[in-house]
Write an enzyme that holds these catalytic residues in place. Structure first.
Site, short mmCIF file in Angstrom:
data_model
loop_
_atom_site.label_atom_id
_atom_site.label_comp_id
_atom_site.label_asym_id
_atom_site.label_seq_id
_atom_site.Cartn_x
_atom_site.Cartn_y
_atom_site.Cartn_z
N CYS A 104 0.82 -1.22 0.00
CA CYS A 104 0.00 0.00 0.00
C CYS A 104 0.85 1.27 0.00
O CYS A 104 0.32 2.37 -0.15
CB CYS A 104 -0.95 -0.01 1.19
SG CYS A 104 -1.83 -1.57 1.33
N HIS B 240 -3.31 6.68 2.56
CA HIS B 240 -3.76 5.38 2.07
C HIS B 240 -5.17 5.11 2.59
O HIS B 240 -5.47 5.37 3.75
CB HIS B 240 -2.79 4.29 2.53
CG HIS B 240 -3.27 2.92 2.26
ND1 HIS B 240 -3.80 2.55 1.05
CD2 HIS B 240 -3.32 1.81 3.06
CE1 HIS B 240 -4.15 1.27 1.11
NE2 HIS B 240 -3.87 0.81 2.31
N ASN C 47 -10.39 -0.47 -0.09
CA ASN C 47 -8.93 -0.39 -0.01
C ASN C 47 -8.35 -1.07 -1.25
O ASN C 47 -8.51 -2.26 -1.43
CB ASN C 47 -8.48 -1.08 1.28
CG ASN C 47 -6.96 -1.17 1.40
OD1 ASN C 47 -6.21 -0.88 0.47
ND2 ASN C 47 -6.51 -1.60 2.57
C1 LIG Z 1 -9.70 -4.73 10.36
C2 LIG Z 1 -10.33 -3.66 11.22
C3 LIG Z 1 -11.38 -2.91 10.44
C4 LIG Z 1 -11.00 -4.32 12.42
O1 LIG Z 1 -11.59 -3.31 13.23
P1 LIG Z 1 -11.28 -3.25 14.79
O2 LIG Z 1 -12.04 -2.11 15.30
O3 LIG Z 1 -9.79 -3.23 14.98
O4 LIG Z 1 -11.92 -4.58 15.27
P2 LIG Z 1 -11.33 -5.63 16.36
O5 LIG Z 1 -10.53 -6.64 15.64
O6 LIG Z 1 -10.71 -4.89 17.49
O7 LIG Z 1 -12.66 -6.27 16.83
C5 LIG Z 1 -13.68 -5.53 17.53
C6 LIG Z 1 -14.93 -6.37 17.59
O8 LIG Z 1 -15.50 -6.47 16.28
C7 LIG Z 1 -15.58 -7.84 15.87
N1 LIG Z 1 -15.19 -7.91 14.49
C8 LIG Z 1 -13.93 -7.96 13.95
N2 LIG Z 1 -14.00 -7.96 12.61
C9 LIG Z 1 -15.31 -7.90 12.28
C10 LIG Z 1 -16.02 -7.86 11.07
N3 LIG Z 1 -15.37 -7.87 9.88
N4 LIG Z 1 -17.37 -7.78 11.10
C11 LIG Z 1 -18.03 -7.76 12.29
N5 LIG Z 1 -17.41 -7.80 13.48
C12 LIG Z 1 -16.06 -7.86 13.48
C13 LIG Z 1 -14.60 -8.58 16.75
O9 LIG Z 1 -15.00 -9.91 16.92
C14 LIG Z 1 -14.70 -7.80 18.05
O10 LIG Z 1 -15.84 -8.20 18.75
P3 LIG Z 1 -15.84 -8.29 20.36
O11 LIG Z 1 -15.64 -6.87 20.81
O12 LIG Z 1 -17.20 -8.85 20.66
O13 LIG Z 1 -14.70 -9.18 20.72
C15 LIG Z 1 -9.26 -2.65 11.73
O14 LIG Z 1 -8.45 -3.26 12.68
C16 LIG Z 1 -8.36 -2.07 10.66
O15 LIG Z 1 -8.81 -1.33 9.81
N6 LIG Z 1 -7.03 -2.34 10.77
C17 LIG Z 1 -5.99 -1.68 10.00
C18 LIG Z 1 -6.14 -1.79 8.51
C19 LIG Z 1 -4.94 -1.23 7.82
O16 LIG Z 1 -4.49 -0.13 8.07
N7 LIG Z 1 -4.37 -1.96 6.93
C20 LIG Z 1 -3.19 -1.48 6.27
C21 LIG Z 1 -2.70 -2.50 5.36
S1 LIG Z 1 -3.66 -2.50 3.91
#
Ligand SMILES: CC(C)(COP(=O)(O)OP(=O)(O)OC[C@H]1O[C@@H](n2cnc3c(N)ncnc32)[C@H](O)[C@@H]1OP(=O)(O)O)[C@@H](O)C(=O)NCCC(=O)NCCS
Length: 334
Positions: free
Chosen positions: A124, A259, A290
């Site tokens: 990215c 990004h 993305n």
């Molecule tokens: C992937 C992403 C959207 C997940 O969001 P998050 O807020 O971090 O979510 P978490 O993993 O902390 O999970 C929070 C809750 O949502 C749930 N959850 C995780 N992914 C989920 C999904 N796709 N749909 C629904 N629920 C989800 C989890 O089970 C958790 O539930 P709980 O609180 O009951 O345990 C986020 O972490 C992200 O955008 N990361 C960075 C991406 C990035 O910059 N990438 C760069 C490289 S391309």
């Protein structure tokens, strides 16, 4: 016999982006279309990521095709004739045919044959890396005009049941023509990598493992929260360094194009950079998703369409992702 002194190429003093082009996948995939296998909801995806739809390309359309379309537009709007382009660089992580390079094929398709052409992988951050290379090549005299492209068909590298990243990913290509300039148009690059965190985001297997039946088709996965924290904290520092090294502050910017990974990351970076209200922030993730290396040029292309008054202003772009790798620089918008 004395060794003769080699002649050296003399490059342009400065470079700038002359024009952008864009091509998105033609399929508009809504959150409701993909939530079932990941037990998610439209509401969760909107709130946690800002994504409403992602664009994907149909079977038969490859990243190289999207790259060609984006490149043609960038060449047309830049006013440069394709024969003047002597370097074509494509940043991509989703070329399903590792060789020949997409860049050589695109160079030929757009009329830039026999330009130097190569693909590069900086995930990215790829477009920021490729822009830095084009700037350096032109200033070193190794090229006169460069076509820089970020092109991805990530929908071939997803698992519909994966909750970590697949639901965010889209397909598209963005291109820019970079050429000589009378005044500085591309600032110093602030870039780097941290391979000790290679396991945080990337493909979950190799093609050899797949061939040998030891794994399913390799797809992209991530440890979302760890990548999120890194993106928010470490990338703000990288962005600030790009501003400092360009000798400007956030108040001098017309646009901010991070990004397009997650709307919450975009908002957090904007907050940490203390961007004034006047800075227009790219939010193309909302409808495109993305698209890795393509996300910065796609978002910039859209900003210029929606805000033509940004032409001539400074834009801070920053890419970050698998590697881990990161790259940021300030550019003057064409
Ligand atoms: C992937 C992403 C959207 C997940 O969001 P998050 O807020 O971090 O979510 P978490 O993993 O902390 O999970 C929070 C809750 O949502 C749930 N959850 C995780 N992914 C989920 C999904 N796709 N749909 C629904 N629920 C989800 C989890 O089970 C958790 O539930 P709980 O609180 O009951 O345990 C986020 O972490 C992200 O955008 N990361 C960075 C991406 C990035 O910059 N990438 C760069 C490289 S391309």
């Amino acid at each position: 016999m004395t060794t003769p002194t080699l002649k050296q190429a003399a490059g342009a003093q400065y470079t700038r982006v002359l024009g952008y082009g864009a091509a998105r996948g033609t399929l508009v995939v809504r959150n409701d279309d993909i939530v079932e296998p990941i037990n998610s909801s439209d509401e969760w995806i909107r709130q946690r990521t800002g994504v409403i739809t992602r664009t994907r390309a149909p079977k038969g359309v490859l990243a190289v095709d999207l790259a060609t379309d984006a490149a043609r537009e960038a060449i047309e709007v830049s006013g440069v004739s394709p024969e003047q382009i002597d370097a074509v660089i494509i940043a991509t992580i989703s070329n399903v045919q590792q060789t020949p390079s997409m860049a050589a094929v695109v160079a030929d398709r757009v009329g830039a044959n026999p330009a130097a052409a190569y693909d590069m992988n900086a995930a990215c951050a790829g477009f920021a890396y490729a822009t830095a290379q084009a700037d350096a090549l032109i200033r070193a005299g190794a090229a006169h005009y460069a076509l820089v492209i970020g092109a991805e068909k990530l929908s071939d590298l997803i698992d519909p049941t994966d909750r970590s990243i697949s639901f965010l990913l889209g397909d598209g290509a963005g291109a820019a023509v970079v050429g000589p300039s009378d005044t500085p148009g591309i600032g110093p690059v602030s870039w780097g990598s941290d391979g000790s965190k290679a396991g945080l985001v990337g493909m979950d297997g190799t093609l050899v493992d797949f061939r040998d039946g030891e794994t399913t088709w390799p797809v992209i996965r991530q440890e979302g929260p760890s990548v999120f924290r890194w993106a928010v904290w470490d990338m703000a520092k990288v962005a600030k360094r790009a501003l400092e090294e360009s000798g400007i502050t956030s108040a001098d910017l017309g646009a901010f194009v991070p990004h397009q990974a997650n709307m919450r990351i975009i908002d957090e970076l904007a907050k940490q950079l203390k961007l004034p209200q006047s800075v227009v922030i790219a939010r193309d993730i909302e409808t495109t998703g993305n698209t890795s290396a393509a996300s910065i040029p796609l978002a910039t292309h859209r900003l210029l369409k929606e805000h033509p008054e940004l032409s001539g202003t400074l834009s801070l772009q920053i890419g970050f992702g698998a590697g881990l790798v990161f790259g940021a620089q300030v550019v003057v918008l064409p």
